[in-house]
Design an enzyme around this catalytic site. Structure first.
Site, PDB file in Angstrom:
ATOM      1  N   GLY A  10      60.524  -7.663  13.547  1.00  0.00           N
ATOM      2  CA  GLY A  10      60.944  -6.577  14.432  1.00  0.00           C
ATOM      3  C   GLY A  10      62.286  -6.883  15.095  1.00  0.00           C
ATOM      4  O   GLY A  10      62.935  -7.899  14.799  1.00  0.00           O
ATOM      5  N   ASP A  31      53.726 -10.509  10.223  1.00  0.00           N
ATOM      6  CA  ASP A  31      54.154  -9.131  10.494  1.00  0.00           C
ATOM      7  C   ASP A  31      53.415  -8.223   9.515  1.00  0.00           C
ATOM      8  O   ASP A  31      53.257  -8.574   8.347  1.00  0.00           O
ATOM      9  CB  ASP A  31      55.683  -9.022  10.294  1.00  0.00           C
ATOM     10  CG  ASP A  31      56.287  -7.823  11.003  1.00  0.00           C
ATOM     11  OD1 ASP A  31      57.190  -8.016  11.843  1.00  0.00           O
ATOM     12  OD2 ASP A  31      55.856  -6.689  10.712  1.00  0.00           O
ATOM     13  N   ASN A  32      52.946  -7.082   9.990  1.00  0.00           N
ATOM     14  CA  ASN A  32      52.236  -6.158   9.081  1.00  0.00           C
ATOM     15  C   ASN A  32      53.161  -5.059   8.558  1.00  0.00           C
ATOM     16  O   ASN A  32      52.702  -4.144   7.876  1.00  0.00           O
ATOM     17  CB  ASN A  32      51.003  -5.552   9.765  1.00  0.00           C
ATOM     18  CG  ASN A  32      51.383  -4.629  10.913  1.00  0.00           C
ATOM     19  OD1 ASN A  32      52.563  -4.480  11.241  1.00  0.00           O
ATOM     20  ND2 ASN A  32      50.389  -4.021  11.534  1.00  0.00           N
ATOM     21  N   LEU A  59      47.254  -8.407  12.693  1.00  0.00           N
ATOM     22  CA  LEU A  59      46.604  -9.360  13.608  1.00  0.00           C
ATOM     23  C   LEU A  59      45.231  -8.887  14.054  1.00  0.00           C
ATOM     24  O   LEU A  59      44.482  -9.651  14.665  1.00  0.00           O
ATOM     25  CB  LEU A  59      47.499  -9.615  14.826  1.00  0.00           C
ATOM     26  CG  LEU A  59      48.793 -10.366  14.517  1.00  0.00           C
ATOM     27  CD1 LEU A  59      49.760 -10.255  15.687  1.00  0.00           C
ATOM     28  CD2 LEU A  59      48.518 -11.831  14.198  1.00  0.00           C
ATOM     29  N   PHE A  80      55.108 -11.297  19.692  1.00  0.00           N
ATOM     30  CA  PHE A  80      55.847 -10.037  19.885  1.00  0.00           C
ATOM     31  C   PHE A  80      55.058  -8.824  19.395  1.00  0.00           C
ATOM     32  O   PHE A  80      55.266  -7.722  19.883  1.00  0.00           O
ATOM     33  CB  PHE A  80      57.149 -10.038  19.061  1.00  0.00           C
ATOM     34  CG  PHE A  80      58.201 -10.994  19.533  1.00  0.00           C
ATOM     35  CD1 PHE A  80      58.933 -10.724  20.677  1.00  0.00           C
ATOM     36  CD2 PHE A  80      58.482 -12.153  18.822  1.00  0.00           C
ATOM     37  CE1 PHE A  80      59.921 -11.586  21.109  1.00  0.00           C
ATOM     38  CE2 PHE A  80      59.469 -13.027  19.243  1.00  0.00           C
ATOM     39  CZ  PHE A  80      60.185 -12.739  20.382  1.00  0.00           C
ATOM     40  N   SER A 124      57.161  -6.958  29.968  1.00  0.00           N
ATOM     41  CA  SER A 124      58.217  -5.962  30.163  1.00  0.00           C
ATOM     42  C   SER A 124      58.397  -5.664  31.640  1.00  0.00           C
ATOM     43  O   SER A 124      57.435  -5.726  32.424  1.00  0.00           O
ATOM     44  CB  SER A 124      57.805  -4.690  29.415  1.00  0.00           C
ATOM     45  OG  SER A 124      58.608  -3.612  29.813  1.00  0.00           O
ATOM     46  N   TYR A 149      51.188   2.553  26.881  1.00  0.00           N
ATOM     47  CA  TYR A 149      51.992   1.415  26.410  1.00  0.00           C
ATOM     48  C   TYR A 149      52.247   0.440  27.570  1.00  0.00           C
ATOM     49  O   TYR A 149      52.001  -0.757  27.463  1.00  0.00           O
ATOM     50  CB  TYR A 149      53.333   1.885  25.816  1.00  0.00           C
ATOM     51  CG  TYR A 149      54.359   0.783  25.794  1.00  0.00           C
ATOM     52  CD1 TYR A 149      54.300  -0.214  24.831  1.00  0.00           C
ATOM     53  CD2 TYR A 149      55.364   0.708  26.769  1.00  0.00           C
ATOM     54  CE1 TYR A 149      55.205  -1.262  24.848  1.00  0.00           C
ATOM     55  CE2 TYR A 149      56.274  -0.336  26.786  1.00  0.00           C
ATOM     56  CZ  TYR A 149      56.195  -1.312  25.822  1.00  0.00           C
ATOM     57  OH  TYR A 149      57.079  -2.357  25.849  1.00  0.00           O
ATOM     58  N   LYS A 153      50.857  -3.749  28.562  1.00  0.00           N
ATOM     59  CA  LYS A 153      51.617  -4.938  29.002  1.00  0.00           C
ATOM     60  C   LYS A 153      50.997  -5.504  30.278  1.00  0.00           C
ATOM     61  O   LYS A 153      50.876  -6.716  30.447  1.00  0.00           O
ATOM     62  CB  LYS A 153      53.084  -4.580  29.234  1.00  0.00           C
ATOM     63  CG  LYS A 153      53.844  -4.228  27.975  1.00  0.00           C
ATOM     64  CD  LYS A 153      53.996  -5.429  27.043  1.00  0.00           C
ATOM     65  CE  LYS A 153      54.666  -5.085  25.737  1.00  0.00           C
ATOM     66  NZ  LYS A 153      54.572  -6.135  24.726  1.00  0.00           N
ATOM     67  N   ARG A 230      69.762   0.938  34.610  1.00  0.00           N
ATOM     68  CA  ARG A 230      68.935  -0.069  33.938  1.00  0.00           C
ATOM     69  C   ARG A 230      69.737  -1.352  33.786  1.00  0.00           C
ATOM     70  O   ARG A 230      70.957  -1.354  33.921  1.00  0.00           O
ATOM     71  CB  ARG A 230      68.524   0.401  32.530  1.00  0.00           C
ATOM     72  CG  ARG A 230      67.681   1.663  32.490  1.00  0.00           C
ATOM     73  CD  ARG A 230      66.266   1.439  32.988  1.00  0.00           C
ATOM     74  NE  ARG A 230      65.453   2.632  32.826  1.00  0.00           N
ATOM     75  CZ  ARG A 230      65.415   3.636  33.704  1.00  0.00           C
ATOM     76  NH1 ARG A 230      66.143   3.593  34.797  1.00  0.00           N
ATOM     77  NH2 ARG A 230      64.633   4.684  33.487  1.00  0.00           N
TER      78      ARG A 230
HETATM   79  C1  UD1 Z   1      61.898   2.610  27.693  1.00  0.00           C
HETATM   80  C2  UD1 Z   1      60.444   2.803  27.984  1.00  0.00           C
HETATM   81  C3  UD1 Z   1      59.890   1.497  28.506  1.00  0.00           C
HETATM   82  C4  UD1 Z   1      60.093   0.409  27.468  1.00  0.00           C
HETATM   83  C5  UD1 Z   1      61.566   0.327  27.098  1.00  0.00           C
HETATM   84  C6  UD1 Z   1      61.715  -0.589  25.919  1.00  0.00           C
HETATM   85  C7  UD1 Z   1      60.233   5.181  28.546  1.00  0.00           C
HETATM   86  C8  UD1 Z   1      59.927   6.170  29.632  1.00  0.00           C
HETATM   87  N1  UD1 Z   1      60.269   3.877  28.928  1.00  0.00           N
HETATM   88  O1  UD1 Z   1      62.549   2.231  28.900  1.00  0.00           O
HETATM   89  O2  UD1 Z   1      58.520   1.622  28.787  1.00  0.00           O
HETATM   90  O3  UD1 Z   1      59.666  -0.819  27.979  1.00  0.00           O
HETATM   91  O4  UD1 Z   1      62.065   1.607  26.734  1.00  0.00           O
HETATM   92  O5  UD1 Z   1      63.025  -0.675  25.508  1.00  0.00           O
HETATM   93  O6  UD1 Z   1      60.422   5.547  27.402  1.00  0.00           O
HETATM   94  N2  UD1 Z   1      68.356   8.102  28.245  1.00  0.00           N
HETATM   95  C9  UD1 Z   1      69.145   9.231  28.133  1.00  0.00           C
HETATM   96  N3  UD1 Z   1      69.180   9.860  26.921  1.00  0.00           N
HETATM   97  C10 UD1 Z   1      68.493   9.419  25.844  1.00  0.00           C
HETATM   98  C11 UD1 Z   1      67.685   8.256  25.965  1.00  0.00           C
HETATM   99  C12 UD1 Z   1      67.645   7.630  27.187  1.00  0.00           C
HETATM  100  O7  UD1 Z   1      69.801   9.649  29.091  1.00  0.00           O
HETATM  101  O8  UD1 Z   1      68.545  10.060  24.780  1.00  0.00           O
HETATM  102  C13 UD1 Z   1      68.344   7.388  29.551  1.00  0.00           C
HETATM  103  C14 UD1 Z   1      66.946   7.278  30.149  1.00  0.00           C
HETATM  104  O9  UD1 Z   1      66.664   8.381  30.950  1.00  0.00           O
HETATM  105  C15 UD1 Z   1      67.075   5.973  30.945  1.00  0.00           C
HETATM  106  C16 UD1 Z   1      68.082   5.140  30.140  1.00  0.00           C
HETATM  107  O10 UD1 Z   1      68.776   6.067  29.327  1.00  0.00           O
HETATM  108  O11 UD1 Z   1      67.627   6.227  32.199  1.00  0.00           O
HETATM  109  C17 UD1 Z   1      67.409   4.107  29.267  1.00  0.00           C
HETATM  110  O12 UD1 Z   1      66.429   4.731  28.477  1.00  0.00           O
HETATM  111  P1  UD1 Z   1      65.603   3.939  27.346  1.00  0.00           P
HETATM  112  O13 UD1 Z   1      66.528   3.243  26.437  1.00  0.00           O
HETATM  113  O14 UD1 Z   1      64.640   4.900  26.743  1.00  0.00           O
HETATM  114  O15 UD1 Z   1      64.837   2.813  28.165  1.00  0.00           O
HETATM  115  P2  UD1 Z   1      63.830   2.950  29.411  1.00  0.00           P
HETATM  116  O16 UD1 Z   1      63.509   4.351  29.696  1.00  0.00           O
HETATM  117  O17 UD1 Z   1      64.378   2.127  30.508  1.00  0.00           O
END
Ligand code: UD1
Length: 334
Positions: A10, A31-32, A59, A80, A124, A149, A153, A230
């Site tokens: 992955g 890995d599957n 697994l 993982f 996470s 999901y 975790k 983030r």
């Molecule tokens: C997401 C998951 C989280 C997981 C993580 C793994 C959700 C709600 N959360 O986190 O549980 O652990 O991925 O990597 O899916 N964004 C946009 N446009 C897009 C995609 C994302 O604006 O098309 C924004 C989102 O609103 C967020 C940021 O980009 O503010 C990051 O998004 P993303 O990459 O999906 O990660 P998380 O939401 O933080």
């Protein structure tokens, strides 16, 4: 002595196998292929010059897990393997609980039956939910999960707490912030199936012309530019954190049976920051528009990495620009 890497083909697993082999560890990948491609094995071999042992099975197949542990001298396990699509987990919660927790239980059973000790678990930052304080330390309270999901975790961490306490084996749970980027060789990277849900694959596919425009989910958050924040960490930095964590256990430097570390850069970036950084580092213009917030998204999450810096001696080295550049090079090769 070998290191078992479940989910080793992955995104994060493959980068970790590369770093393990670079450090001289012998690796067994399990890995599957449920969310990975067999070609990754050749790519790992091409980067490192070493073909890792590969076992293709699920697994949840307890007998196969036991056989693996009985037939090999194992010095550590990096676990993982898990299903990770947040939306899918809401529709198919049983699948997520079965896959993510069933596989962990089988690994733990086999590990303990063969007196194996060292486990690194992929947790996470999702366990913190919307934390009350930034940056987030490991002591921040865990909140109710937003999705099945996320809950797998959280429950997995509880399973580790109870079992390390009862059986006195040693484990480290790494709480990842947002892993992005690709190997600088552009030979391995993220392989999203269908329409990407995560930001960076969506950005690179938009720049490549596969998607028309990026939807920015919400510009009305209480942040400086209104978009959500983030902590984006280069996957190679993240992979390296696994090696130092594993060595800590092997060298018996851990202070308690179960330790938790935040693995992030410590820097928060908004969605607009990411777009700007992408445009700067790749010289590509990105089509985007602001749309409504995505349900379940939090306002901000970035790590306090003091504990990982001081205890593990680990620090993220690569910049956001660097990670986005590598993600773009990877996209260009697809
Ligand atoms: C997401 C998951 C989280 C997981 C993580 C793994 C959700 C709600 N959360 O986190 O549980 O652990 O991925 O990597 O899916 N964004 C946009 N446009 C897009 C995609 C994302 O604006 O098309 C924004 C989102 O609103 C967020 C940021 O980009 O503010 C990051 O998004 P993303 O990459 O999906 O990660 P998380 O939401 O933080």
């Amino acid at each position: 002595m070998k290191i078992v890497v479940t989910g080793g083909l992955g995104f994060i697993g493959s980068h970790t196998v590369v770093e393990l082999q670079n450090e001289g560890f012998k690796v067994i990948i399990v890995d599957n292929l449920s969310n990975s491609k067999i070609e990754v094995l050749n790519q790992i071999t091409s980067i490192t010059g070493i073909k890792p042992q590969f076992e293709q099975f699920d697994l949840l197949d307890k007998e196969r897990v036991n056989t693996l542990f009985n037939n090999n001298k194992i010095a550590g396990i990096i676990h993982f393997a898990a299903s990770k699509a947040v939306g899918e987990s809401v529709e198919k919660p049983l699948l997520y609980y079965q896959n993510n927790l069933g596989s962990l239980l089988n690994v733990l059973d086999a590990m303990l039956a063969t007196k194996q000790d060292h486990l690194i678990f992929s947790s996470s930052c999702t366990v913190y939910g919307q934390a009350d304080q930034m940056p987030i330390t490991e002591n921040a309270p865990r909140k109710d999960a937003e999705s099945p999901y996320g809950n797998t975790k959280k429950i997995a961490e509880d399973i580790l707490l109870d079992t390390t306490n009862a059986y006195k084996y040693n484990a480290i749970a790494l709480r990842y912030f947002n892993p992005i980027g690709a190997h600088p060789s552009a030979k391995i990277g993220e392989l999203p199936i269908g329409i990407p849900q995560n930001l960076i694959p969506y950005v690179t596919q938009t720049a490549a012309g596969i998607r028309k425009e990026l939807a920015v989910f919400g510009a009305d958050y209480p942040t400086p530019d209104g978009t959500a924040i983030r902590d984006y960490i280069h996957v190679v930095d993240l992979a390296k954190a696994h090696i130092v964590a594993l060595k800590r256990l092997i060298e018996k430097k851990n202070k308690t049976n179960l330790e938790f570390f935040n693995i992030g850069t410590g820097k928060g970036s908004s969605v607009l920051d990411v777009i700007k950084a992408f445009e700067n580092s790749t010289k590509k213009k990105l089509n985007y528009k602001i749309v409504a917030r995505r349900e379940g998204d939090i306002t901000e999450a970035y790590a306090d990495t003091t504990l990982a810096n001081t205890e593990l001696g680990w620090k993220a080295e690569k910049s956001l620009e660097n990670a986005l550049y590598d993600a773009w090079q990877w996209q260009l090769k697809q």
